[in-house]
Scaffold this motif. Structure first.
Motif, PDB file in Angstrom:
ATOM      1  N   ALA A 177       0.776  -1.206  -0.069  1.00 23.92           N
ATOM      2  CA  ALA A 177      -0.020  -0.003  -0.113  1.00 23.92           C
ATOM      3  C   ALA A 177       0.684   1.369   0.008  1.00 23.92           C
ATOM      4  CB  ALA A 177      -0.881  -0.078   1.425  1.00 23.92           C
ATOM      5  N   LEU A 178       1.764   1.052   0.761  1.00 17.06           N
ATOM      6  CA  LEU A 178       2.627   2.519   0.872  1.00 17.06           C
ATOM      7  C   LEU A 178       3.284   2.604  -0.186  1.00 17.06           C
ATOM      8  CD1 LEU A 178       3.927   1.871   4.713  1.00 17.06           C
ATOM      9  CD2 LEU A 178       2.315   3.550   3.716  1.00 17.06           C
ATOM     10  N   LEU A 207       8.782   0.744   8.049  1.00 16.51           N
ATOM     11  CA  LEU A 207       7.720  -0.201   7.395  1.00 16.51           C
ATOM     12  C   LEU A 207       8.226  -0.476   6.067  1.00 16.51           C
ATOM     13  CD1 LEU A 207       3.957   0.524   8.799  1.00 16.51           C
ATOM     14  CD2 LEU A 207       5.344  -1.592   9.217  1.00 16.51           C
ATOM     15  N   LEU A 208       8.507   0.553   5.252  1.00 19.82           N
ATOM     16  CA  LEU A 208       8.772   0.460   3.852  1.00 19.82           C
ATOM     17  C   LEU A 208      10.162  -0.287   3.788  1.00 19.82           C
ATOM     18  CD1 LEU A 208       7.787   3.746   2.192  1.00 19.82           C
ATOM     19  CD2 LEU A 208       7.303   1.596   1.297  1.00 19.82           C
ATOM     20  N   ALA A 257      -5.254   6.370  10.029  1.00 24.16           N
ATOM     21  CA  ALA A 257      -5.680   6.390  11.631  1.00 24.16           C
ATOM     22  C   ALA A 257      -4.469   6.217  12.367  1.00 24.16           C
ATOM     23  CB  ALA A 257      -6.468   5.250  11.862  1.00 24.16           C
ATOM     24  N   ARG A 258      -3.354   5.540  12.095  1.00 19.50           N
ATOM     25  CA  ARG A 258      -2.375   5.245  13.090  1.00 19.50           C
ATOM     26  C   ARG A 258      -1.006   6.357  12.565  1.00 19.50           C
ATOM     27  NH1 ARG A 258      -1.244  -0.966  14.076  1.00 19.50           N
ATOM     28  NH2 ARG A 258      -3.355  -1.592  14.132  1.00 19.50           N
ATOM     29  N   GLY A 259      -1.538   7.329  11.337  1.00 19.42           N
ATOM     30  CA  GLY A 259      -0.344   8.334  11.204  1.00 19.42           C
ATOM     31  C   GLY A 259       0.740   7.830  10.384  1.00 19.42           C
ATOM     32  N   TYR A 260       0.532   6.824   9.301  1.00 18.04           N
ATOM     33  CA  TYR A 260       1.413   6.453   8.537  1.00 18.04           C
ATOM     34  C   TYR A 260       1.310   7.070   7.201  1.00 18.04           C
ATOM     35  CZ  TYR A 260       2.912   2.624  11.558  1.00 18.04           C
ATOM     36  OH  TYR A 260       3.382   1.817  12.666  1.00 18.04           O
ATOM     37  N   LEU A 293       2.785  10.228   2.181  1.00 19.17           N
ATOM     38  CA  LEU A 293       3.445   9.439   3.077  1.00 19.17           C
ATOM     39  C   LEU A 293       4.021  10.114   4.159  1.00 19.17           C
ATOM     40  CD1 LEU A 293       5.750   7.519   0.505  1.00 19.17           C
ATOM     41  CD2 LEU A 293       3.771   6.495   1.691  1.00 19.17           C
ATOM     42  N   GLU A 294       3.783   9.691   5.504  1.00 23.52           N
ATOM     43  CA  GLU A 294       4.402  10.388   6.568  1.00 23.52           C
ATOM     44  C   GLU A 294       5.676   9.660   7.063  1.00 23.52           C
ATOM     45  OE1 GLU A 294       3.084  12.898   7.399  1.00 23.52           O
ATOM     46  OE2 GLU A 294       1.216  13.076   8.559  1.00 23.52           O
ATOM     47  N   GLU A 295       6.549  10.472   7.903  1.00 23.60           N
ATOM     48  CA  GLU A 295       7.906  10.101   8.061  1.00 23.60           C
ATOM     49  C   GLU A 295       7.893   8.949   8.636  1.00 23.60           C
ATOM     50  OE1 GLU A 295      11.714  10.270   7.960  1.00 23.60           O
ATOM     51  OE2 GLU A 295      10.486  11.786   7.075  1.00 23.60           O
ATOM     52  N   GLN A 296       6.939   8.637   9.515  1.00 19.95           N
ATOM     53  CA  GLN A 296       7.068   7.566  10.494  1.00 19.95           C
ATOM     54  C   GLN A 296       6.750   6.008   9.639  1.00 19.95           C
ATOM     55  OE1 GLN A 296       3.594   8.251  13.131  1.00 19.95           O
ATOM     56  NE2 GLN A 296       3.037   6.016  12.705  1.00 19.95           N
TER      57      GLN A 296
END
Length: 604
Positions: free
Chosen positions: A412-413, A494-495, A471-474, A487-490
């Motif tokens: 997804a990311l 995961l990537l 919801a989790r800020g990713y 995309l968020e920094e956090q």
């Protein structure tokens, strides 16, 4: 405290205080300022009503809603308390009479709106009158960070300046630590005693589900669990409240719409019907509800996610004020998140205000997505710790299944990254599932490495993945790009394969699987119960007050069990003070006697 205890029993009909009511009342009676946080239905009103009756002079209550003032004054007058209100519904002659009663010491309690209180004429009147205390109800309205901000409340610091020797008590059911600090600052309550009574409402069952077909989900919930109950359905838009209300009418429910765009007379009529009639469902925006005293609201349903945990707690708290089992039911989805984020970003607030609102929205999302006890999470937000899971929320009753979503999340990311963070959820799902849509070929997305890699999940499963990542800020929703995901920094670990992630497994829930027991207790005779309710309705209609102002359901249920047959026995019931004993005792005893006379001798 002897005087306060006497008033509690002989005026209000209760035998004992619920902690910390006695400590609060003692502090205010002795002239001390107080800040009170107490859950809805916890007995906040007594904390200023009894001190106003104990101390010499009239208690002045600042209340934000006309309907709330009128209902509370009606209820107090039923008890023999000399209460009145000053608001825009009164004729000049009525205002003059109330002002004269105030100056002559003929009033125990006076309710007044903040905008009227701050007028120079009102201040001059109060300076000439004997005042026992000032009570600031719904005090969270003073906070610009709160969900019910009222600019008029910002001027209430004048009470401390103009009346420094008169105690003030500020009360609310909803305030996180930041809001509490602002209440103290705005109202000059730095030296006030603080009483935080806890936020738990154990009789409310919290249930939050993924939005599939919201109308049908609501219909199933109402038909299976609340076919004849009074309740509130909250929607985010005015149009939706009307659509849902009229649709529920077609389904056979007594439903009414309520929002700020309706004519004031229609709103007043609908609110009156909700308070006075049985089985009315109010479909409303957040314009409805603050200060609603109706004790037998059996459910509050949300068809859209509230903006903040404070709003959710405040709105769900309107259910079950009488302590009986009640439902807080909600469905939500990714579109709710996108819409609410858009509202935050497009507001006129400062960047600091927007940052605070983003934080609050994220907290609300966290409550929706949590896999552990919802009540523990909800209470923790307000600094209230529940040691054990509650056993009365959906997470406790139907534990959430989780799955290792690491690989799906990376896909997804990656899809977001490879489409240059310019597209929304639906297009990204098309890319992952190998769709053949026009946009796929227009932007050459069929050539991407992620194209078709997600065929193992269906579209709803992918929506669940993206919703949980937001919801989790990713991921965040870029409102400047019409809902594109960015995309968020956090998300980097995961990537890179440095982290794993567990996701909720969203399984559509059947409405009514976990029912709330709202039927009468087994030891109550239904025929007697209905006869007592009918007599209460008749008395309420004659006087133009809501039925619960006569007696709460709890008192009627006690009548069914105790079967009092004289005034002495009737006076021992909960909620029966001296005035109500004299006024209504004979009426209800007659109903009971008629019922017993109709029973066979062996069962009478």
């Amino acid at each position: 405290m002897t005087s306060a205890q006497h008033i509690l029993k002989h005026t209000f009909g209760y035998d004992r205080f619920r902690p910390p009511q006695d400590d609060i009342i003692n502090a205010v009676v002795n002239g001390q300022d107080a800040l009170v946080l107490m859950p809805t239905g916890g007995g906040k009103s007594l904390c200023y009503q009894i001190p106003a009756l104990v101390r010499p002079g009239c208690g002045v209550v600042i209340s934000p809603l006309i309907a709330l003032m009128q209902d509370q004054v009606s209820a107090l007058r039923q008890l023999g308390v000399k209460a009145a209100f000053l608001n825009s519904t009164l004729e000049p002659g009525q205002v003059a009479q109330i002002e004269q009663d105030l100056l002559q010491g003929q009033l125990d309690l006076l309710y007044i709106a903040p905008e009227r209180l701050t007028q120079a004429r009102s201040i001059e009147l109060l300076q000439r009158a004997p005042i026992s205390l000032f009570a600031i109800d719904e005090a969270h309205c003073v906070s610009q960070w709160g969900h019910d901000f009222r600019a008029d409340y910002l001027q209430l610091s004048l009470l401390h300046q103009q009346f420094p020797s008169i105690p003030r008590i500020a009360l609310t059911a909803t305030a996180d630590e930041r809001t509490r600090k602002e209440i103290i600052h705005r109202l000059d309550l730095d030296s006030a005693d603080q009483f935080i009574a806890g936020f738990d409402r154990p009789n409310i069952r919290y249930r939050i589900s993924l939005k599939q077909n919201a109308k049908q989900q609501l219909l199933g919930f109402l038909k299976e669990e609340h076919p004849t109950d009074a309740g509130i359905v909250y929607c985010l838009s005015r149009k939706k409240t009307e659509d849902i209300a009229f649709w529920l009418q077609e389904q056979g429910f007594n439903a009414l719409p309520y929002h700020a765009g309706l004519d004031a007379r229609i709103r007043a009529d609908y609110q009156s019907r909700f308070l006075r009639e049985d089985s009315v469902i109010m479909v409303a925006t957040v314009a409805f509800g603050m200060g609603i005293d109706k004790p037998d609201v059996r459910f509050v349903a949300h068809l859209d996610m509230p903006k903040t945990v404070e709003a959710y707690y405040q709105e769900t708290g309107r259910a079950g004020r009488d302590g009986s089992p009640s439902n807080a039911w909600m469905v939500y989805g990714l579109q709710d998140v996108i819409k609410l984020r858009q509202m935050v970003e497009s507001s006129d607030g400062s960047e600091e205000h927007k940052r605070a609102e983003r934080h609050r929205l994220n907290a609300m999302l966290g409550l929706c997505e949590i896999t552990s006890c919802r009540r523990q999470s909800l209470l923790k937000y307000f600094g209230d710790i529940l040691e054990q899971p509650c056993g009365n929320c959906d997470s406790c009753l139907e534990p959430v299944d989780t799955w290792d979503g690491t690989e799906a999340v990376r896909k997804a990311l990656s899809a977001v990254y490879r489409t240059e963070q310019r597209f929304g959820v639906n297009h990204l799902i098309d890319v992952l599932r190998g769709g053949e849509g026009e946009k796929i070929y227009q932007f050459d997305h069929h050539r991407l490495a992620t194209y078709g890699l997600g065929k193992d999940l269906d579209a709803n499963q992918w929506r669940s993945v993206f919703r949980q990542l937001v919801a989790r800020g990713y991921l965040r929703v870029d409102m400047d790009r019409f809902g594109a995901l960015r995309l968020e920094e956090q998300c980097r670990p995961l990537l890179r394969g440095e982290e794993t992630i567990q996701l909720r497994r969203d399984v559509p829930k059947k409405a009514g699987k976990q029912t709330t027991k709202t039927s009468l207790p087994a030891d109550i005779n239904v025929a007697l119960w209905e006869a007592l309710r009918e007599r209460r309705r008749e008395l309420a209609e004659d006087q133009g007050v809501p039925p619960y102002v006569i007696f709460h359901d709890r008192t009627l249920q006690e009548m069914c069990v105790a079967l009092p047959q004289n005034l002495a026995q009737f006076g021992r019931l909960t909620g029966v003070g001296e005035r109500k004993l004299d006024k209504y005792g004979a009426d209800f005893i007659q109903v009971i006697e008629n019922h017993l006379a109709e029973q066979p001798a062996s069962t009478a």
